[in-house]
Design an enzyme around this catalytic site. Structure first.
Site, PDB file in Angstrom:
ATOM      1  N   GLU A  34      -6.380  30.558  41.528  1.00 39.64           N
ATOM      2  CA  GLU A  34      -5.974  29.236  41.064  1.00 39.64           C
ATOM      3  C   GLU A  34      -5.701  28.296  42.236  1.00 39.64           C
ATOM      4  O   GLU A  34      -5.081  28.673  43.225  1.00 39.64           O
ATOM      5  CB  GLU A  34      -4.743  29.327  40.151  1.00 39.64           C
ATOM      6  CG  GLU A  34      -3.583  30.108  40.706  1.00 39.64           C
ATOM      7  CD  GLU A  34      -2.487  30.355  39.675  1.00 39.64           C
ATOM      8  OE1 GLU A  34      -2.745  30.221  38.464  1.00 39.64           O
ATOM      9  OE2 GLU A  34      -1.362  30.682  40.091  1.00 39.64           O
ATOM     10  N   CYS A  35      -6.223  27.104  42.132  1.00 40.23           N
ATOM     11  CA  CYS A  35      -6.038  26.023  43.089  1.00 40.23           C
ATOM     12  C   CYS A  35      -6.440  26.454  44.505  1.00 40.23           C
ATOM     13  O   CYS A  35      -7.609  26.522  44.821  1.00 40.23           O
ATOM     14  CB  CYS A  35      -4.614  25.487  43.038  1.00 40.23           C
ATOM     15  SG  CYS A  35      -4.480  23.789  43.661  1.00 40.23           S
ATOM     16  N   GLY A  36      -5.488  26.778  45.379  1.00 47.43           N
ATOM     17  CA  GLY A  36      -5.844  27.196  46.727  1.00 47.43           C
ATOM     18  C   GLY A  36      -6.781  28.382  46.744  1.00 47.43           C
ATOM     19  O   GLY A  36      -7.685  28.473  47.578  1.00 47.43           O
ATOM     20  N   GLY A  61      -9.899  28.149  38.990  1.00 47.62           N
ATOM     21  CA  GLY A  61      -9.785  26.742  38.660  1.00 47.62           C
ATOM     22  C   GLY A  61      -8.577  26.117  39.329  1.00 47.62           C
ATOM     23  O   GLY A  61      -7.827  26.786  40.048  1.00 47.62           O
TER      24      GLY A  61
END
Length: 460
Positions: A328-330, A427
């Site tokens: 997620e993200c990073g 994501g």
């Protein structure tokens, strides 16, 4: 007893974080076990809390978790604490809706029956400070039990405001901070975690604690916290662990945005967590049956991450063998082809997801998110929902057509987002597993199945 207080503000920038961190340090200096909490979906401020107390700070979020789930989070952190200090978010009444307390600091205080200390910036005012406090008292069931004055011009100025507030509003002023009393809080983005790990902020924390002890009536504050009714908090019964698996977790200065409950719920679902550090070029643990890469600041270490070939190669090889992964993200950015920093330099990442990520100078996305899975994945079944948030300065440019993992509902509309294959879910949304406890159980199940498949392949 379960002494607890909420540190609320009249708005962002009122001084909530400075006050909360200082109080945690001051109570720690008195020999107390102080526990930090943060209202809302935030990873940065809890990092300060954790650094001061040595105890994992937790997020009390009524929108993502509901009342029962939020109280379970509070129970997990506060059980053996002498005092819990809960830092609010934005202004006291700011939350999911402009017409209700939903998701706000006020709602958390109501649900936890926790007295509120309202931090008021009194710069350039006197009796008007009482009008501000009275307004906050009147809007809802405020639980305001005390006021802390910030940015006072002098002790005399603080005294004028104190007299007005105590006479007009009927609540005590527990103390004040003068302009220049406390050092500026360090930058909350660049290099925060490594600075904390190196102990560079220890003197800052100590200075804050000393100032708080001098300016704030800590005994009065504790008495207010102890006035909260004693409660037995609900225990969320975890799903029965039906599978066993080793889940590798990337955890270092580049990847450290994890809700403690996400990791605990994985363990409760049968996972053994194996931590490794991509920044130190550590390979993926060979025992790993699954991989979890959380958010953080990969852009601040893009050059190092790009150069750490041992880590990249080990992850790429495992994913080519269809190791289940949730990023997620990073973590999503790390699995991309390239990450371009604000200086315009492109850095090669792992190259599993056909997307180029570019950092922006302005915030690209912020806010609560509710997602619905568009297909079966390693963490969710099709149609399942979960809640989380987005907070990132980067944008992602897709280089190929591929199905998104989920539909995202935000305040300003709905979009489809995320990368999906039969073994990869990635994501920008940070999910809180407490919003859907089946997520960790499914992840462990998929990891266990992958290990069994790999063992069977070896036998044949």
């Amino acid at each position: 007893m379960n002494p607890r207080i909420v540190i609320a503000g009249t708005g962002s920038g009122s001084g909530k974080t400075t006050v909360t961190v200082g109080l945690l340090q001051a109570f720690k200096n008195k020999g107390m076990q102080a526990q930090g909490f943060k209202c809302g979906p935030d990873y940065i401020d809890p990092s300060y809390h954790t650094a001061v107390t040595g105890r994992a700070s937790r997020n009390t979020d009524s929108w993502m978790l509901g009342e029962e789930g939020m109280k379970d989070v509070f129970r997990r952190g506060s059980g053996d604490a002498d005092i819990s200090v809960i830092e609010g978010v934005m202004g006291m009444y700011d939350g999911k809706s402009p017409t209700s307390d939903h998701g706000s600091t006020a709602e958390i205080s109501q649900m936890l029956e926790a007295p509120v200390i309202l931090v008021v910036n009194i710069s350039s005012m006197a009796r008007s400070a009482a009008a501000i406090v009275k307004g906050f008292q009147s809007l809802s069931d405020s639980n305001i039990a005390g006021v802390l004055l910030n940015m006072a011009g002098s002790e005399g100025h603080a005294g004028l405001c104190q007299t007005a507030i105590e006479q007009e509003c009927g609540v005590p002023v527990v103390g004040f901070l003068l302009k220049g009393d406390v050092p500026s809080i360090p930058e909350r983005h660049l290099g925060l975690i490594p600075a904390i790990e190196r102990g560079e902020l220890d003197s800052f924390f100590e200075e804050l604690g000393t100032v708080m002890a001098e300016r704030i009536d800590l005994d009065m504050l504790y008495d207010i916290a102890a006035s909260a009714p004693d409660r037995v908090w609900p225990v969320r019964t975890p799903l029965e662990a039906q599978y066993k698996a080793v889940i590798a977790v990337a955890y270092d200065a580049a990847f450290n945005f994890y809700y403690p409950e996400n990791l605990e719920m994985l363990e409760e679902s049968g996972a053994e967590l194996a931590y490794f550090k991509p920044l130190e070029n550590e390979p993926l643990p060979p025992r790993a049956d699954g991989l979890y890469i959380g958010g953080g600041f990969p852009e601040e270490f893009a050059e190092e991450l790009a150069g750490n070939q041992q880590t990249k190669t080990s992850i790429r090889k495992a994913l080519e063998e269809k190791l289940p992964v949730y990023a997620e993200c990073g973590g999503y950015m790390y699995l991309a082809d390239t990450l371009t920093t604000t200086d315009g330099k492109a850095h090669d990442m792992i190259g599993i997801i056909p997307v180029d990520v570019a950092m922006q100078t302005k915030l690209a996305s912020l806010g609560y998110r509710e997602i619905t899975a568009l297909d079966d994945s390693v963490i969710m079944k099709r149609g399942a929902t979960a809640k989380g948030h987005e907070f990132h300065y980067s944008t992602a440019q897709e280089k190929a057509d591929w199905p998104p993992h989920h539909e995202v509902k935000a305040m300003r509309g709905t979009k489809q987002e995320g990368y999906y294959t039969d073994h990869i879910t990635a994501g920008y949304t940070h999910l809180h597993f407490g919003s859907n406890p089946s997520i960790p159980a499914r992840f462990v199940e998929k990891a266990s199945a992958w290990r069994e498949m790999k063992e069977n392949r070896r036998e044949t």
